[in-house]
Write a protein that holds these residues in place. Structure first.
Motif, PDB file in Angstrom:
ATOM      1  N   PRO A 157       1.131  -1.114  -0.044  1.00  0.00           N
ATOM      2  CA  PRO A 157      -0.210  -0.187   0.091  1.00  0.00           C
ATOM      3  C   PRO A 157       0.870   0.890   0.124  1.00  0.00           C
ATOM      4  O   PRO A 157       1.578   1.675   0.880  1.00  0.00           O
ATOM      5  N   GLU A 158       0.222   2.933  -1.331  1.00  0.00           N
ATOM      6  CA  GLU A 158       1.120   3.511  -0.820  1.00  0.00           C
ATOM      7  C   GLU A 158       0.491   4.502  -1.775  1.00  0.00           C
ATOM      8  O   GLU A 158      -1.026   4.804  -1.830  1.00  0.00           O
ATOM      9  N   LYS A 159       0.777   6.083  -0.891  1.00  0.00           N
ATOM     10  CA  LYS A 159      -0.077   7.037  -1.110  1.00  0.00           C
ATOM     11  C   LYS A 159      -0.918   7.293  -2.681  1.00  0.00           C
ATOM     12  O   LYS A 159      -1.724   7.956  -3.447  1.00  0.00           O
ATOM     13  N   SER A 160       0.355   6.487  -3.791  1.00  0.00           N
ATOM     14  CA  SER A 160       0.036   6.814  -5.180  1.00  0.00           C
ATOM     15  C   SER A 160      -1.252   5.893  -5.091  1.00  0.00           C
ATOM     16  O   SER A 160      -2.103   6.392  -6.311  1.00  0.00           O
ATOM     17  N   TRP A 161      -1.759   5.272  -4.839  1.00  0.00           N
ATOM     18  CA  TRP A 161      -3.286   3.969  -5.068  1.00  0.00           C
ATOM     19  C   TRP A 161      -4.354   4.841  -3.943  1.00  0.00           C
ATOM     20  O   TRP A 161      -5.431   4.243  -4.403  1.00  0.00           O
ATOM     21  N   TRP A 192      -9.370  -8.762   7.352  1.00  0.00           N
ATOM     22  CA  TRP A 192     -10.112  -8.170   8.510  1.00  0.00           C
ATOM     23  C   TRP A 192      -9.050  -6.784   8.022  1.00  0.00           C
ATOM     24  O   TRP A 192      -9.988  -5.548   9.229  1.00  0.00           O
ATOM     25  N   VAL A 193      -8.291  -6.232   7.246  1.00  0.00           N
ATOM     26  CA  VAL A 193      -7.333  -5.110   7.037  1.00  0.00           C
ATOM     27  C   VAL A 193      -8.372  -4.366   6.699  1.00  0.00           C
ATOM     28  O   VAL A 193      -7.608  -2.858   6.499  1.00  0.00           O
ATOM     29  N   ILE A 194      -8.884  -4.976   5.643  1.00  0.00           N
ATOM     30  CA  ILE A 194      -9.717  -3.668   4.824  1.00  0.00           C
ATOM     31  C   ILE A 194     -10.935  -2.890   5.959  1.00  0.00           C
ATOM     32  O   ILE A 194     -11.494  -2.080   5.368  1.00  0.00           O
ATOM     33  N   ALA A 195     -11.353  -3.673   6.908  1.00  0.00           N
ATOM     34  CA  ALA A 195     -11.987  -2.326   7.940  1.00  0.00           C
ATOM     35  C   ALA A 195     -11.341  -1.234   8.270  1.00  0.00           C
ATOM     36  O   ALA A 195     -12.060  -0.594   9.272  1.00  0.00           O
ATOM     37  N   GLN A 196     -10.412  -1.002   8.145  1.00  0.00           N
ATOM     38  CA  GLN A 196      -9.299   0.132   8.477  1.00  0.00           C
ATOM     39  C   GLN A 196     -10.302   1.633   7.840  1.00  0.00           C
ATOM     40  O   GLN A 196      -9.636   1.789   6.044  1.00  0.00           O
ATOM     41  N   PHE A 197     -10.885   2.350   7.841  1.00  0.00           N
ATOM     42  CA  PHE A 197     -11.826   3.335   7.450  1.00  0.00           C
ATOM     43  C   PHE A 197     -10.291   4.163   6.438  1.00  0.00           C
ATOM     44  O   PHE A 197      -8.872   5.430   7.484  1.00  0.00           O
ATOM     45  N   PRO A 198     -10.421   4.389   5.227  1.00  0.00           N
ATOM     46  CA  PRO A 198      -8.811   5.151   4.251  1.00  0.00           C
ATOM     47  C   PRO A 198      -8.617   6.142   4.127  1.00  0.00           C
ATOM     48  O   PRO A 198      -8.503   6.950   3.640  1.00  0.00           O
ATOM     49  N   ASP A 199      -9.933   7.399   5.285  1.00  0.00           N
ATOM     50  CA  ASP A 199     -10.026   8.899   5.076  1.00  0.00           C
ATOM     51  C   ASP A 199      -8.595   9.912   5.501  1.00  0.00           C
ATOM     52  O   ASP A 199      -7.888  10.798   4.999  1.00  0.00           O
ATOM     53  N   ASP A 200      -8.110   8.836   6.457  1.00  0.00           N
ATOM     54  CA  ASP A 200      -6.238   9.359   6.531  1.00  0.00           C
ATOM     55  C   ASP A 200      -5.726   8.386   5.769  1.00  0.00           C
ATOM     56  O   ASP A 200      -5.099   7.595   6.525  1.00  0.00           O
ATOM     57  N   MET A 201      -4.995   8.311   4.559  1.00  0.00           N
ATOM     58  CA  MET A 201      -4.080   7.584   4.091  1.00  0.00           C
ATOM     59  C   MET A 201      -2.771   7.446   5.090  1.00  0.00           C
ATOM     60  O   MET A 201      -2.045   6.147   4.875  1.00  0.00           O
ATOM     61  N   ASP A 202      -2.107   8.829   5.606  1.00  0.00           N
ATOM     62  CA  ASP A 202      -1.099   8.113   6.244  1.00  0.00           C
ATOM     63  C   ASP A 202      -0.878   7.839   7.293  1.00  0.00           C
ATOM     64  O   ASP A 202      -0.164   6.787   7.666  1.00  0.00           O
TER      65      ASP A 202
END
Length: 170
Positions: free
Chosen positions: A8-12, A33-43
């Motif tokens: 996983p990286e910011k460009s995606w 399970w890891v996809i349940a982490q909300f991606p609103d803050d990519m950092d």
């Protein structure tokens, strides 16, 4: 179309948010399970993945590495590789958990992703890989067997759910 696993990286970021939102709209359980982490803050999300990879994790957890299955522009799926097994993972979680975005299922992507994940597991020094699936997940069972899965004893969890267990490798 070329498919490959990327860390996983910011460009995606936009592609991953699209993946996440599609899954959320489906109202299905998010697997792995890891996809349940909300991606609103990519950092924050990337730091979460890095912590898990390096072992900066809660007690009784094991280090894991997450990859995204991508084509030229989309995140198609996510795979999470646990570096070794604790008792919980030995019974019902296994070394590898994976999921394909709902609109892309039934197109062979899971077979490709698991094949690539098995290569990554070898790079991590995992010679025998345990993969599990719920007894009613016929598609996942077919993917595991297609990739060399040999049936082991099933596990029945505290709720009576049957978990199929398969070993792949030496």
């Amino acid at each position: 179309m070329t498919l490959h696993l990327v860390k996983p990286e910011k460009s995606w970021s936009n592609a991953y948010q699209s993946f996440y939102l599609e899954w959320e709209e489906s109202q299905e359980q998010m697997i792995p399970w890891v996809i349940a982490q909300f991606p609103d803050d990519m950092d924050k999300l990337l730091a979460f993945y890095e912590d898990h990879h390096t072992g900066n994790i809660p007690q009784n957890w094991v280090p894991d590495t997450t990859y995204w299955l991508v084509d030229e522009e989309r995140v198609i799926g996510v795979v999470n590789i646990r570096h070794y097994l604790n008792n919980f993972l030995l019974e019902s979680g296994g070394h590898i958990g994976y999921g394909i975005r709902p609109s892309e299922r039934g197109k062979g992507y899971a077979n490709i992703m698991l094949q690539l994940a098995l290569e990554k597991a070898k790079e991590l020094g995992i010679k025998q890989v345990l993969i599990t699936c719920d007894a009613d997940n016929v598609a996942s069972k077919k993917v595991i067997i297609h990739n060399g899965g040999k049936a082991a004893d099933d596990y029945v969890d505290n709720n009576g759910n049957i978990i199929h267990r398969f070993w792949i490798g030496d």
